[in-house]
Design an enzyme around this catalytic site. Structure first.
Site, PDB file in Angstrom:
ATOM      1  N   ASP A 208      -3.798   5.880   6.059  1.00 52.92           N
ATOM      2  CA  ASP A 208      -4.283   7.088   6.478  1.00 52.92           C
ATOM      3  C   ASP A 208      -5.492   6.891   7.640  1.00 52.92           C
ATOM      4  O   ASP A 208      -5.066   6.456   8.773  1.00 52.92           O
ATOM      5  CB  ASP A 208      -4.970   7.907   5.211  1.00 52.92           C
ATOM      6  CG  ASP A 208      -5.512   9.290   5.360  1.00 52.92           C
ATOM      7  OD1 ASP A 208      -5.253   9.790   6.468  1.00 52.92           O
ATOM      8  OD2 ASP A 208      -5.820   9.711   4.652  1.00 52.92           O
TER       9      ASP A 208
ATOM     10  N   ARG B 112       0.786  11.752  -9.975  1.00 50.79           N
ATOM     11  CA  ARG B 112       1.434  10.225  -9.553  1.00 50.79           C
ATOM     12  C   ARG B 112       2.790  10.389 -10.100  1.00 50.79           C
ATOM     13  O   ARG B 112       3.811   9.295  -9.486  1.00 50.79           O
ATOM     14  CB  ARG B 112       0.311   9.343 -10.065  1.00 50.79           C
ATOM     15  CG  ARG B 112      -0.870   9.331  -9.577  1.00 50.79           C
ATOM     16  CD  ARG B 112      -1.671   7.841 -10.044  1.00 50.79           C
ATOM     17  NE  ARG B 112      -2.977   8.152  -9.753  1.00 50.79           N
ATOM     18  CZ  ARG B 112      -3.535   7.932  -8.790  1.00 50.79           C
ATOM     19  NH1 ARG B 112      -2.783   7.270  -7.713  1.00 50.79           N
ATOM     20  NH2 ARG B 112      -4.898   7.824  -8.626  1.00 50.79           N
TER      21      ARG B 112
ATOM     22  N   GLU C 112       0.885  -1.193  -0.059  1.00 49.54           N
ATOM     23  CA  GLU C 112      -0.124   0.086   0.243  1.00 49.54           C
ATOM     24  C   GLU C 112       0.948   1.128   0.021  1.00 49.54           C
ATOM     25  O   GLU C 112       1.972   1.188   0.722  1.00 49.54           O
ATOM     26  CB  GLU C 112      -0.972  -0.081   1.236  1.00 49.54           C
ATOM     27  CG  GLU C 112      -1.936   0.988   1.264  1.00 49.54           C
ATOM     28  CD  GLU C 112      -2.719   1.172   0.241  1.00 49.54           C
ATOM     29  OE1 GLU C 112      -2.372   1.453  -0.767  1.00 49.54           O
ATOM     30  OE2 GLU C 112      -4.084   1.175   0.485  1.00 49.54           O
ATOM     31  N   ASP C 113       0.296   2.345  -0.642  1.00 49.46           N
ATOM     32  CA  ASP C 113       1.288   3.491  -0.657  1.00 49.46           C
ATOM     33  C   ASP C 113       1.215   4.331   0.388  1.00 49.46           C
ATOM     34  O   ASP C 113       2.076   4.622   1.308  1.00 49.46           O
ATOM     35  CB  ASP C 113       0.961   4.480  -1.835  1.00 49.46           C
ATOM     36  CG  ASP C 113      -0.710   4.620  -1.871  1.00 49.46           C
ATOM     37  OD1 ASP C 113      -1.561   4.170  -1.057  1.00 49.46           O
ATOM     38  OD2 ASP C 113      -1.052   5.574  -2.702  1.00 49.46           O
TER      39      ASP C 113
HETATM   40  C1  PRP Z   1      -5.727   5.911  -0.896  1.00 50.08           C
HETATM   41  C2  PRP Z   1      -4.352   5.245  -0.653  1.00 50.08           C
HETATM   42  C3  PRP Z   1      -4.965   4.133   0.053  1.00 50.08           C
HETATM   43  C4  PRP Z   1      -6.280   4.807   0.839  1.00 50.08           C
HETATM   44  C5  PRP Z   1      -5.667   5.160   2.353  1.00 50.08           C
HETATM   45  O1  PRP Z   1      -6.299   5.499  -2.024  1.00 50.08           O
HETATM   46  O2  PRP Z   1      -3.912   4.640  -2.009  1.00 50.08           O
HETATM   47  O3  PRP Z   1      -5.355   3.014  -0.633  1.00 50.08           O
HETATM   48  O4  PRP Z   1      -6.248   5.883   0.360  1.00 50.08           O
HETATM   49  O5  PRP Z   1      -6.642   5.619   3.046  1.00 50.08           O
HETATM   50  P1  PRP Z   1      -7.409   5.253   4.353  1.00 50.08           P
HETATM   51  O6  PRP Z   1      -6.215   4.429   5.089  1.00 50.08           O
HETATM   52  O7  PRP Z   1      -7.869   6.129   4.893  1.00 50.08           O
HETATM   53  O8  PRP Z   1      -8.401   4.005   3.890  1.00 50.08           O
HETATM   54  P2  PRP Z   1      -7.447   6.569  -3.043  1.00 50.08           P
HETATM   55  O9  PRP Z   1      -8.765   5.969  -2.583  1.00 50.08           O
HETATM   56  O10 PRP Z   1      -6.936   7.931  -2.951  1.00 50.08           O
HETATM   57  O11 PRP Z   1      -7.222   5.708  -4.460  1.00 50.08           O
HETATM   58  P3  PRP Z   1      -5.819   5.551  -5.336  1.00 50.08           P
HETATM   59  O12 PRP Z   1      -4.959   4.863  -4.623  1.00 50.08           O
HETATM   60  O13 PRP Z   1      -6.450   4.916  -6.745  1.00 50.08           O
HETATM   61  O14 PRP Z   1      -5.354   6.968  -5.597  1.00 50.08           O
END
Ligand code: PRP
Length: 180
Positions: free
Chosen positions: A105, A167, A101-102
Site C-alpha cells: 500500500d 479474512r 506480503e498480501d
Molecule cells: C496491512 C498489510 C501489509 C501492510 C501494507 O497490514 O497486510 O502488511 O498493511 O501497508 P503499507 O504498504 O501501507 O505499509 P495490517 O497492518 O492491516 O495488518 P494485518 O496484515 O495483520 O491485517
C-alpha cells in the site's frame, strides 16, 4: 458464509483468478531459483492465505517463518515507523529469502522490513506481494513478484481484513463504504 454481494461487498478478484495467478507466480519463482532451497517469510496476519497457497504450489525445497509488525501513523501522517511484534524464529543468514506480503500500500511496512531483513545477511532477498496499490505509495519498495495491481479502494478477503472481519472470504472484495 453469505455471498460477498449479500454483505455489501463488491468482488474485485475471484478466487479462481487468484489461484491461477498464484500458480503463475510459483512457476516464475521455480524458474528463478532453479531447484535451490527457498525460505518464505510471511508477514502476519494478512499474508497467511497467500503464503499457504503459494507454499503448496512451489515445487522446490521450501521452509517458512513468520513475522508480525505493527505500524504507527496509519491513516494520519505516516511516520514510516514499524515495530516488530513477533520476530522470526530462525536466522536467515545465507538463505534465499522471499518476503510474502498480501498487499503493498504505502510501502512503509515493506520498506522497513526489507532493510531490517537485508541487514541479517540473507544470500538473496526478494519480495512477493499479491496485491499492489501503486496510487498510495509513499516509500519505494523493490518488489520482484506481484500478483495484481489494484485501484485505490479498500479491499478485504483472501487474508485481508476490515476490523479483523472478512479474512476468510475466498475472493478479494471492495468495501464500497470505506475509504482506502
Ligand atoms: C496491512 C498489510 C501489509 C501492510 C501494507 O497490514 O497486510 O502488511 O498493511 O501497508 P503499507 O504498504 O501501507 O505499509 P495490517 O497492518 O492491516 O495488518 P494485518 O496484515 O495483520 O491485517
Amino acid at each position: 458464509m453469505p455471498k460477498a454481494s449479500q454483505q455489501g461487498l463488491k468482488v474485485l478478484l475471484r478466487h479462481s483468478r487468484i489461484r491461477q495467478r498464484v500458480r503463475q507466480l510459483a512457476r516464475q519463482i521455480e524458474r528463478d531459483y532453479k531447484g535451490q532451497p527457498l525460505h518464505l517469510i510471511c508477514i502476519l496476519k494478512g499474508a497467511c492465505i497467500f503464503l499457504a497457497d503459494l507454499l503448496r504450489e512451489l515445487k522446490l525445497p521450501v521452509s517458512v517463518d513468520f513475522i508480525a509488525v505493527s505500524s504507527y501513523g496509519k491513516g494520519s501522517l505516516p511516520s514510516g515507523e514499524v515495530r516488530i511484534t513477533k520476530d522470526l524464529d530462525q536466522s536467515i543468514e545465507g538463505l534465499n529469502v522471499i518476503i510474502v506480503e498480501d498487499i503493498l500500500d504505502t510501502g512503509l511496512t515493506l520498506n522497513y522490513l526489507y532493510r531490517i531483513l537485508q541487514s541479517r545477511k540473507p544470500k538473496t532477498l526478494k519480495i512477493a506481494a499479491l496485491l499492489d496499490k501503486p496510487a498510495r505509495r509513499i516509500k519505494e519498495v523493490p518488489v520482484d513478484y506481484i500478483g495484481f495491481k489494484i485501484p485505490d479502494a479498500f479491499v478485504v478477503g483472501y487474508g485481508l481484513d476490515y476490523g479483523e472481519r472478512y479474512r476468510n472470504l475466498p475472493d478479494v472484495c471492495v468495501v464500497p463504504t470505506v475509504e482506502a
